[in-house]
Design a protein around this motif. Structure first.
Motif, PDB file in Angstrom:
ATOM      1  N   GLY A   2      -0.815   8.161  19.534  1.00  0.00           N
ATOM      2  CA  GLY A   2      -0.100   8.033  20.710  1.00  0.00           C
ATOM      3  C   GLY A   2       0.913   6.718  20.775  1.00  0.00           C
ATOM      4  N   ASP A   3       1.312   6.175  19.695  1.00  0.00           N
ATOM      5  CA  ASP A   3       2.175   5.215  19.472  1.00  0.00           C
ATOM      6  C   ASP A   3       3.902   5.425  19.423  1.00  0.00           C
ATOM      7  OD1 ASP A   3       0.147   3.245  19.702  1.00  0.00           O
ATOM      8  OD2 ASP A   3       0.046   3.188  17.485  1.00  0.00           O
ATOM      9  N   ALA A   4       3.824   6.750  19.978  1.00  0.00           N
ATOM     10  CA  ALA A   4       5.324   7.366  20.090  1.00  0.00           C
ATOM     11  C   ALA A   4       5.935   6.429  21.012  1.00  0.00           C
ATOM     12  CB  ALA A   4       5.310   8.817  20.464  1.00  0.00           C
ATOM     13  N   GLY A   5       7.139   5.804  20.452  1.00  0.00           N
ATOM     14  CA  GLY A   5       8.101   5.056  21.379  1.00  0.00           C
ATOM     15  C   GLY A   5       7.804   3.638  21.235  1.00  0.00           C
ATOM     16  N   ALA A   6       6.737   3.161  20.537  1.00  0.00           N
ATOM     17  CA  ALA A   6       6.140   1.893  20.490  1.00  0.00           C
ATOM     18  C   ALA A   6       7.134   0.998  19.455  1.00  0.00           C
ATOM     19  CB  ALA A   6       4.900   1.633  19.964  1.00  0.00           C
ATOM     20  N   VAL A   7       7.181  -0.365  19.636  1.00  0.00           N
ATOM     21  CA  VAL A   7       7.887  -1.216  18.380  1.00  0.00           C
ATOM     22  C   VAL A   7       6.544  -1.500  17.513  1.00  0.00           C
ATOM     23  CG1 VAL A   7       8.915  -3.434  17.979  1.00  0.00           C
ATOM     24  CG2 VAL A   7       9.639  -1.881  19.568  1.00  0.00           C
TER      25      VAL A   7
ATOM     26  N   ARG B 258       5.946 -11.045  20.938  1.00  0.00           N
ATOM     27  CA  ARG B 258       5.308 -10.140  21.822  1.00  0.00           C
ATOM     28  C   ARG B 258       5.525 -10.456  23.242  1.00  0.00           C
ATOM     29  NH1 ARG B 258      -1.199 -11.097  22.358  1.00  0.00           N
ATOM     30  NH2 ARG B 258      -0.497 -12.963  23.573  1.00  0.00           N
ATOM     31  N   SER B 259       6.067 -11.749  23.399  1.00  0.00           N
ATOM     32  CA  SER B 259       6.085 -12.166  24.905  1.00  0.00           C
ATOM     33  C   SER B 259       7.536 -11.482  25.484  1.00  0.00           C
ATOM     34  CB  SER B 259       6.287 -13.695  25.012  1.00  0.00           C
ATOM     35  OG  SER B 259       7.489 -14.082  24.376  1.00  0.00           O
ATOM     36  N   VAL B 260       8.529 -11.458  24.526  1.00  0.00           N
ATOM     37  CA  VAL B 260      10.017 -10.651  24.756  1.00  0.00           C
ATOM     38  C   VAL B 260       9.654  -9.249  24.872  1.00  0.00           C
ATOM     39  CG1 VAL B 260      12.105 -10.042  23.850  1.00  0.00           C
ATOM     40  CG2 VAL B 260      11.250 -12.477  23.633  1.00  0.00           C
TER      41      VAL B 260
ATOM     42  N   GLY C 226       8.660  -4.591  28.925  1.00  0.00           N
ATOM     43  CA  GLY C 226       7.974  -3.171  29.242  1.00  0.00           C
ATOM     44  C   GLY C 226       7.902  -2.335  27.827  1.00  0.00           C
ATOM     45  N   ILE C 227       8.319  -2.870  26.643  1.00  0.00           N
ATOM     46  CA  ILE C 227       8.131  -2.203  25.417  1.00  0.00           C
ATOM     47  C   ILE C 227       6.536  -2.032  25.072  1.00  0.00           C
ATOM     48  CG2 ILE C 227       8.861  -2.094  23.143  1.00  0.00           C
ATOM     49  CD1 ILE C 227      11.096  -1.508  25.100  1.00  0.00           C
ATOM     50  N   ARG C 228       6.254  -1.068  24.584  1.00  0.00           N
ATOM     51  CA  ARG C 228       4.839  -0.864  24.091  1.00  0.00           C
ATOM     52  C   ARG C 228       4.964  -1.396  22.568  1.00  0.00           C
ATOM     53  NH1 ARG C 228       2.496   3.424  22.957  1.00  0.00           N
ATOM     54  NH2 ARG C 228       4.305   5.032  23.319  1.00  0.00           N
ATOM     55  N   ILE C 229       3.766  -2.041  22.312  1.00  0.00           N
ATOM     56  CA  ILE C 229       3.792  -2.634  20.900  1.00  0.00           C
ATOM     57  C   ILE C 229       2.655  -2.052  20.003  1.00  0.00           C
ATOM     58  CG2 ILE C 229       3.281  -4.782  19.722  1.00  0.00           C
ATOM     59  CD1 ILE C 229       4.081  -6.245  22.288  1.00  0.00           C
ATOM     60  N   ALA C 230       2.678  -1.785  18.862  1.00  0.00           N
ATOM     61  CA  ALA C 230       1.843  -1.507  17.671  1.00  0.00           C
ATOM     62  C   ALA C 230       1.704  -2.552  16.982  1.00  0.00           C
ATOM     63  CB  ALA C 230       2.048   0.102  17.221  1.00  0.00           C
TER      64      ALA C 230
ATOM     65  N   LEU D 298      16.876  -9.377  19.296  1.00  0.00           N
ATOM     66  CA  LEU D 298      17.858  -8.571  18.302  1.00  0.00           C
ATOM     67  C   LEU D 298      17.388  -7.109  18.166  1.00  0.00           C
ATOM     68  CD1 LEU D 298      20.279  -8.316  16.395  1.00  0.00           C
ATOM     69  CD2 LEU D 298      18.946  -9.405  14.592  1.00  0.00           C
ATOM     70  N   LEU D 299      16.027  -6.970  17.993  1.00  0.00           N
ATOM     71  CA  LEU D 299      15.543  -5.488  18.020  1.00  0.00           C
ATOM     72  C   LEU D 299      16.150  -4.843  19.268  1.00  0.00           C
ATOM     73  CD1 LEU D 299      14.297  -3.539  16.167  1.00  0.00           C
ATOM     74  CD2 LEU D 299      12.248  -4.322  17.011  1.00  0.00           C
ATOM     75  N   LEU D 300      15.678  -5.422  20.619  1.00  0.00           N
ATOM     76  CA  LEU D 300      15.814  -4.833  21.663  1.00  0.00           C
ATOM     77  C   LEU D 300      17.314  -4.349  21.833  1.00  0.00           C
ATOM     78  CD1 LEU D 300      13.515  -6.766  24.229  1.00  0.00           C
ATOM     79  CD2 LEU D 300      13.110  -4.622  23.030  1.00  0.00           C
ATOM     80  N   HIS D 301      18.322  -5.110  21.359  1.00  0.00           N
ATOM     81  CA  HIS D 301      19.543  -5.115  21.384  1.00  0.00           C
ATOM     82  C   HIS D 301      19.994  -3.870  20.437  1.00  0.00           C
ATOM     83  CE1 HIS D 301      23.894  -5.822  21.372  1.00  0.00           C
ATOM     84  NE2 HIS D 301      24.183  -5.675  20.021  1.00  0.00           N
TER      85      HIS D 301
END
Length: 386
Positions: free
Chosen positions: A80-85, A104-106, A111-115, A350-353
């Motif tokens: 269930g981590d599909a779409g997570a970073v 993590r704070s960014v 609203g990005i899910r984190i694994a 940078l990753l979100l960009h």
């Protein structure tokens, strides 16, 4: 030497503030002390209002606002981590946990899910975690590999350069010409940090300086190389040497172990792989200044110097590298402070960009360096005249 109580409690606070709720048993394992000792520390910290106590759990005073679900993976990962970073950091690494907290704070604010994957201290531990995260559908990767030696870094070059999703290295600088040279990275400019430390000591009048440094991470290797370059180039520095800060400050058993070597001036003998008697070394070389990496080792070394009859700063001025607990020393240690949380935030941004799909999101590779600062306290002064 047993770790000072206040230092151990500060490390507990750092872990809890970085991760949120942490089991007492996990803290005991990571700090290599008994559960009873950690439970006593947690009770005292709770009484002082510095954290909250639960049933077998330590919690931060303020729980972080969670716009995203955080999954900590140790070994088998949940579905269930599909779409997570995927966020991969080494186990028992307080320095990089602060970087993790910034990232993590960014991600949570966006609203990005984190694994979150914690890599154990075994060779090649990051690769299966990354492969599992990708199999679960992770769409991006933030990673800070442990890389205790050059060979472990080289072993990761091929697969890490071909993970197939946007990837940003945190607090790791790809070696020029390597397969990772064209990978996004955000790290501290450690050359500048050592420049700050040496400049501070030289400005106070110190001319004979020792670096006692770790040798088990890319940061440590960067610091050792920078010090050798800077000290050799400064005409004011009459004598310098680099030695180990701790017997445990080298890569563990395995193929990495023989790679790291001491860095010393051409006329000086190598220090082997054992940490020296720093008090005796200072006397032998007539050194009045020392840069000590990292600051936990620095506090321990200052204690050993006092036991050897060398008082800081009267007999030797000290600048610590890393500023996690340096201010708790006696005296409080002047320290170079890498912008650890800011590194994580910049890497996540940078990753979100890269993931945004906006214009320019697939633009040129970025290698970002953030400058550390020097926190001046009471551990450095002008050398006493003979």
């Amino acid at each position: 030497m047993r770790e000072p109580v206040e230092l151990r409690r500060q490390r507990i606070l750092s872990v809890v503030e970085s991760r949120g709720a942490v089991k007492v048993s996990v803290l005991a394992a990571e700090l290599d002390v008994s559960v009873v000792t950690v439970r006593r520390d947690v009770e005292e910290l709770s009484r002082a209002g510095r954290l909250r106590r639960g049933h077998g759990v330590a919690r931060p005073v303020r729980e972080p606002v969670r716009a995203a679900r955080v999954t900590e993976v140790r070994g088998e990962g949940p579905a269930g981590d599909a779409g997570a970073v995927a966020l991969v950091v080494p186990e028992r690494h307080s320095y990089l946990y602060e970087t993790l907290h910034g990232a993590r704070s960014v991600l949570e604010e966006s609203g990005i899910r984190i694994a979150l994957h914690i890599a154990p201290p075994s060779a090649g531990a990051e690769r299966p975690l990354v492969e599992r995260a990708l199999a679960d559908g992770a769409r991006g990767l933030l990673i800070a590999p442990r890389w205790p030696g050059v060979r472990s870094e080289e072993r990761d070059h091929g697969w890490l350069a071909d993970v197939g999703v946007p990837t940003v290295l945190m607090e790791r600088r790809p070696r020029p010409g390597s397969a990772l040279h064209a990978l996004d990275s955000v790290c501290t400019d450690h050359w500048y940090g050592i420049h700050l430390a040496v400049e501070h000591l030289v400005s106070l009048g110190h001319r004979r300086i020792v670096l006692a440094a770790r040798d088990d991470s890319p940061t440590a290797r960067s610091i050792r190389a920078a010090f050798a370059e800077i000290a050799a180039a400064r005409p004011e520095v009459e004598d310098w040497t680099v030695v180990l800060s701790s017997p445990e400050a080298v890569p563990g058993p395995g193929p990495d172990a023989p790679v790291a070597t001491a860095v010393v001036p051409p006329s000086s003998p190598a220090d082997g792989r054992a940490a020296p008697d720093l008090a005796a070394l200072l006397r032998e070389r007539g050194a009045t200044g020392a840069v000590l990496h990292g600051d936990v080792d620095a506090l321990m070394l200052v204690q050993r110097l006092a036991e050897g009859g060398v008082q800081v700063p009267r007999d030797c001025s000290v600048v610590a590298y890393d500023d996690g607990v340096a201010a708790l020393g006696s005296p409080p240690l002047t320290a170079v402070a890498p912008p650890k949380a800011e590194i994580g935030r910049a890497a996540a941004e940078l990753l979100l960009h890269r993931l945004s799909g906006a214009a320019g999101a697939d633009g040129p590779v970025r290698r970002t360096e953030l400058l550390p600062t020097l926190e001046v306290r009471g551990s450095a002064q002008e050398p006493l005249t003979p």
